[in-house]
Each structure stands twice: as C-alpha cells, then as structure tokens.
Design a protein around this motif. Structure first.
Motif, PDB file in Angstrom:
ATOM      1  N   ARG A 189       0.858  -1.187   0.000  1.00 51.36           N
ATOM      2  CA  ARG A 189       0.000   0.000   0.000  1.00 51.36           C
ATOM      3  C   ARG A 189       0.897   1.241   0.000  1.00 51.36           C
ATOM      4  NH1 ARG A 189      -2.642  -2.076   5.377  1.00 51.36           N
ATOM      5  NH2 ARG A 189      -0.436  -2.670   5.484  1.00 51.36           N
ATOM      6  N   TYR A 190       0.321   2.340  -0.466  1.00 52.49           N
ATOM      7  CA  TYR A 190       1.104   3.569  -0.589  1.00 52.49           C
ATOM      8  C   TYR A 190       0.469   4.697   0.211  1.00 52.49           C
ATOM      9  CZ  TYR A 190       3.958   1.535  -4.289  1.00 52.49           C
ATOM     10  OH  TYR A 190       4.834   0.749  -4.998  1.00 52.49           O
ATOM     11  N   THR A 191       1.336   5.633   0.546  1.00 52.30           N
ATOM     12  CA  THR A 191       0.893   6.825   1.265  1.00 52.30           C
ATOM     13  C   THR A 191       1.756   8.002   0.812  1.00 52.30           C
ATOM     14  OG1 THR A 191       0.457   7.737   3.461  1.00 52.30           O
ATOM     15  CG2 THR A 191       2.479   6.433   3.204  1.00 52.30           C
ATOM     16  N   ALA A 192       1.381   9.190   1.190  1.00 53.33           N
ATOM     17  CA  ALA A 192       2.172  10.371   0.825  1.00 53.33           C
ATOM     18  C   ALA A 192       3.442  10.419   1.682  1.00 53.33           C
ATOM     19  CB  ALA A 192       1.353  11.634   1.032  1.00 53.33           C
ATOM     20  N   THR A 194       6.449  11.824   4.050  1.00 53.46           N
ATOM     21  CA  THR A 194       6.554  12.843   5.101  1.00 53.46           C
ATOM     22  C   THR A 194       7.933  13.495   5.116  1.00 53.46           C
ATOM     23  OG1 THR A 194       7.226  11.178   6.739  1.00 53.46           O
ATOM     24  CG2 THR A 194       4.868  11.637   6.537  1.00 53.46           C
ATOM     25  N   GLU A 240      11.652   6.348   4.042  1.00 54.77           N
ATOM     26  CA  GLU A 240      10.474   5.833   3.343  1.00 54.77           C
ATOM     27  C   GLU A 240      10.924   5.294   1.993  1.00 54.77           C
ATOM     28  OE1 GLU A 240       7.057   8.909   4.822  1.00 54.77           O
ATOM     29  OE2 GLU A 240       8.788   9.751   3.781  1.00 54.77           O
ATOM     30  N   LYS A 305       4.352   9.304  -3.860  1.00 52.80           N
ATOM     31  CA  LYS A 305       3.907   8.298  -2.899  1.00 52.80           C
ATOM     32  C   LYS A 305       5.066   7.395  -2.495  1.00 52.80           C
ATOM     33  CE  LYS A 305       2.284   5.215  -6.589  1.00 52.80           C
ATOM     34  NZ  LYS A 305       1.127   4.467  -7.127  1.00 52.80           N
ATOM     35  N   ALA A 308       3.591   2.229   2.485  1.00 48.23           N
ATOM     36  CA  ALA A 308       3.156   2.316   3.870  1.00 48.23           C
ATOM     37  C   ALA A 308       4.204   1.661   4.762  1.00 48.23           C
ATOM     38  CB  ALA A 308       1.805   1.633   4.035  1.00 48.23           C
ATOM     39  N   GLN A 309       4.409   2.193   5.964  1.00 49.70           N
ATOM     40  CA  GLN A 309       5.512   1.757   6.812  1.00 49.70           C
ATOM     41  C   GLN A 309       5.452   0.261   7.123  1.00 49.70           C
ATOM     42  OE1 GLN A 309       7.866   4.083   7.500  1.00 49.70           O
ATOM     43  NE2 GLN A 309       9.161   2.433   8.269  1.00 49.70           N
TER      44      GLN A 309
END
Length: 471
Positions: A189-192, A194, A240, A305, A308-309
């Motif tokens: 999964r991906y996230t923006a 930081t 990341e 993106k 996800a951690q």
C-alpha cells in the motif's frame, strides 16, 4: 663388419624416430597455433558485434549469415535454434556422430562468447572428420526453452555430445546441478511521503551471467541494497521507500539494482555518512575485479507516494532474510548447493522477488524449497516455485569420458580431472531426449578457450580408423 652394420642401422632407426617425433611435435605446435589464431579471431568478432547482438533474432541472424559465408549447411527451427551440419569424410565414415550444443542468450551474451567461439571454430575447422552437428540453442534468461523444444532426432544412440557453456571456472563435468526457480511476491500500500529529501541509490555495470561457483565473490547488487536498507532500519535512520528494482531474470546474476528512498532533512548527514562508507567498502571489495561497476547516489525529485511503513518493514525484512550465496559444501569443501536472488520487479502495487537454487544434492534441493517457503510464510508473502530441473549425472569411467580425457592429455600434455558443476546445464534435457547418447558438460571461458577447442578437435581426429590414425 656385423657390428658396424648394426651400429649404422641403429643410428638410422634413431634418426628416423627423432625425425618422426620432431615432425609430430611440429604438427601439434602448428595445430595449436592455428587454433589459437582462428578461435581468437572468432572471439574478437563476437565481442566487436556484441553491441548489435542484443536480441534473439539478431544473434540468430548473425549465426545464419556466418554459416552462409563459410559455406556451412545451416538451418533454424521455429524455436530460434540454429543447426549447422557437416558431413563425414570418407576416412571417418564409420565414426560415431558428434554433436556440440552451445546456448546463446541475449541477456547474458558476454558469457556466451567463449563457448560460441569454440563451437564456431569446430563447425568450420573440423579437419574433415566424422559427421558433426553444431547446435546453437536459444535461451532467454537461462530458461532452456531452446533445448527443451529441440527435435530429438539430433541425438541418436551413438551420438557423442559436448554440451558447451560459459563459466567462471573452466571444467569438464560428468555431473551438473539440478535447479529450482522461485517467485516471492507481496502487495504493498502507498501513502504520501513525510520526508523532505529523496535519493536514488544505484549499482550498475556488473556483468551478470549464470549463478555458478563464483557466487561467493559476485557482488549481487540486489543483496547489497537489501543489506543497506536493513542497516538503515537497525541503526535508527528513518526512511520511506518509494521504489526498488533490479536484475532481468531470477535465473541470472543481476547486473544492476536501484532504490529510491525519502528521508528527513535533519537526517541528511547521517544518511550521507553511511552511504559514503557503504560505497567505499563495496568498491574496495569489488572494483578491481569489476572495473565497469559504479555505485552512486543522487538527490532526485520528491516522489508523490511511498510504501506504507508496515509494508516497507515486511518487504525489507524479506529481502534481507532470503538466502543468497553458498548454501552448502561437500566433505571436500567444494560447493554443493548455491542460491541467488536474481531480480526485483514491480507490477502495479505488487513487487516480486525472483530467485534460483542450484544443487548437486536432491536433499538440498528439497531443503532450499522448504527454507524459502518458511521464510515467506513468516513474512506473509506469497511463495511460488516456478520451475525445476533434475540433476544430471553420467559415468566418468565410460569410453567416451576416457577418450575425451585422453584427447585433453594428448593436446595439452596435462591430465584431466572431471569435476562436478554446481551450475545447471542443458545436459538434463539432452539426456531426456535420448538416455542412450553419451554426454560431457564443458564449462569454458577465454582463459582456456584454445586448449578446450583443441581437445574437442583432437577427439574428433582420434575417431578415424587405424589407417587414418597412423597416416
């Protein structure tokens, strides 16, 4: 008077013998010089053409045109195998047919040059010996598609087959490893992001090739990057992961790998210190043997993106844990089993790591299966065994093996010792096509190209009748 006559006769006989020995020695020296000169020319031509021989079609066309120019009967089948045929001369009409099988692969062409040069030389310069077939087998990432699809008619009960491969170590073998191929895949999964800074780390310029006995010294760039990412995590460098990829095929050594990470601006100094140290150590260990290799990092545009951690943790742990290198050794400390991570590819939100295991032990092949499956189970990663190949063995005391060893001694003046080859070979599939044909596996590089070519040619010359041998 009788003593004088006897002395004269002895002198005459000794003189004749010395003349014969001198003539024989000069003939062997002439043959060696001829082979060295011509096989080197074939090798140079292949090296000079390597820039254009980047696809199966290009290599196939090169071989067909080469044979046409040399006046050699040549065809190609529907699977891109190129078959060159040479008829037996009258003096060798009763000799058993000889087949040389040589793979060509655009993904590892540099590793194919020495065996191709040997095979081309024998096809053109077989010295009017017995029936000869030289088959160039098409491959794509060492998948053995060409040999598996080849018509079995080329391998008769009487055929004497040389299966010629490139290799880090030059050897003649009556045993080659079995092989299993694997895919380990996970959806992420991906996230923006930081972090504020993005860096691409990249290793390039390695030769790749077939996993073999040099695995302890080959600097696998995928494994290096996996170890680096694991080091960052265990040493509190928060990052990341935006992208990671490398290699072309799970069955081959990767030639390159890259990763893009995002870090906090406050961690730049810590990151640069560690990456500079990693590059220095890696270059110290490998640059002398692989001068074309580069290990670099550069700042790049911040990606939209990142993983996800939780998925990052799973992926990096998997990459670090997967076995890569020598898996086991025999009682003589010779490599018995090896494993290699060959590629990382991305398809949508799914990453797939591909690997291969080679072994001369059926027990080890099963253990490698279980080890990889267990690792994937613990990491909740999809495990798939994508292919397998049986171990090949033949009798080192067979007539064929003895005759080849004799030809080696005759040509080089050295004794041959058959050695087990930990790399998989097309020998498995040749034996499946006709279990009654005789096979020797040959691993050769430029360091023994002339000697190995001369051995096979000497074997061909030795197959004539007694009257031919005594001429």
């Amino acid at each position: 008077m009788k003593k004088l006559t006897t002395a004269v006769l002895l002198i005459a006989l000794v003189g004749t013998a010395l003349f014969s020995l001198t003539a024989c020695s000069e003939e062997e020296e002439d043959l060696s010089m001829k082979i060295e000169e011509k096989v080197s020319a074939y090798q140079t031509d292949l090296e000079d053409s390597a820039g254009t021989l980047t696809s199966t079609e290009a290599i196939k066309d090169y071989l067909l045109n080469w044979a046409k120019e040399k006046g050699i009967n040549c065809t190609a089948d529907s699977h891109d195998n190129v078959i060159m045929s040479v008829s037996a001369s009258e003096a060798y009409k009763d000799a058993d047919p000889v087949v040389i099988v040589c793979a060509y692969d655009a993904q590892r062409f540099q590793n194919c040059i020495a065996p191709m040069a040997l095979s081309l030389y024998i096809a053109k310069n077989n010295e009017n010996t017995g029936k000869l077939t030289v088959i160039f087998i098409s491959e794509n990432g060492r998948d053995f598609t060409g040999i598996r699809s080849l018509n079995s008619k080329y391998f008769t009960d009487k055929s004497k087959v040389f299966c010629v491969n490139g290799g880090d170590k030059n050897m003649w073998s009556t045993s080659t490893a079995g092989r299993s191929s694997y895919d380990f895949s996970t959806r992420v999964r991906y996230t923006a992001p930081t972090g504020e800074k993005a860096y691409r780390i990249e290793i390039q310029g390695l030769p790749g090739g077939l996993p073999d006995s040099r695995i302890s010294s080959y600097p696998n760039p995928i494994k290096e990057i996996g170890d680096l990412l694991a080091y960052f995590k265990t040493n509190s460098l928060i990052y990341e992961l935006a992208d990671i990829r490398g290699g072309e095929s799970g069955n081959l050594y990767p030639r390159s790998a890259s990763v893009t990470i995002v870090i906090d601006e406050d961690d730049m100094e810590k990151f640069q210190k560690r990456i500079d140290s990693a590059i220095e150590n890696y270059n110290d260990d490998n640059l002398e043997d692989y001068p074309q290799m580069t290990y670099t990092y550069e700042e790049v545009e911040l990606p939209e993106k990142v993983m996800a951690q939780e998925d990052l943790n799973t992926f990096v742990s998997l990459l670090y844990t997967l076995i890569d290198g020598v898996y086991s050794r025999d009682d003589n400390d010779e490599q018995l089993s090896i494993t290699s991570i060959g590629s990382i590819k991305k398809n949508g939100n799914r990453f797939t790591i591909s690997a291969v295991g080679n072994s001369l032990s059926e027990t080890d092949l099963l253990e490698i299966d279980r080890t990889y499956e267990t690792i994937c189970g613990l990491a909740d990663v999809t495990y798939k065994k994508t292919g397998s190949q049986a171990i090949w063995k033949s009798d080192p005391e067979s007539d064929f093996a003895k005759e080849v060893a004799e030809a080696f001694n005759q040509y080089s003046g050295a004794d041959m010792e058959y050695r087990d080859c930990v790399a998989a070979s097309g020998t498995t599939y040749i034996q499946e096509k006709n279990p009654s044909c005789s096979i020797i596996s040959v691993s050769v590089n430029e360091n023994r190209l002339e000697r190995y070519t001369g051995t096979i040619l000497t074997y061909l010359l030795n197959q004539g009748g007694e009257e031919t041998k005594n001429e």
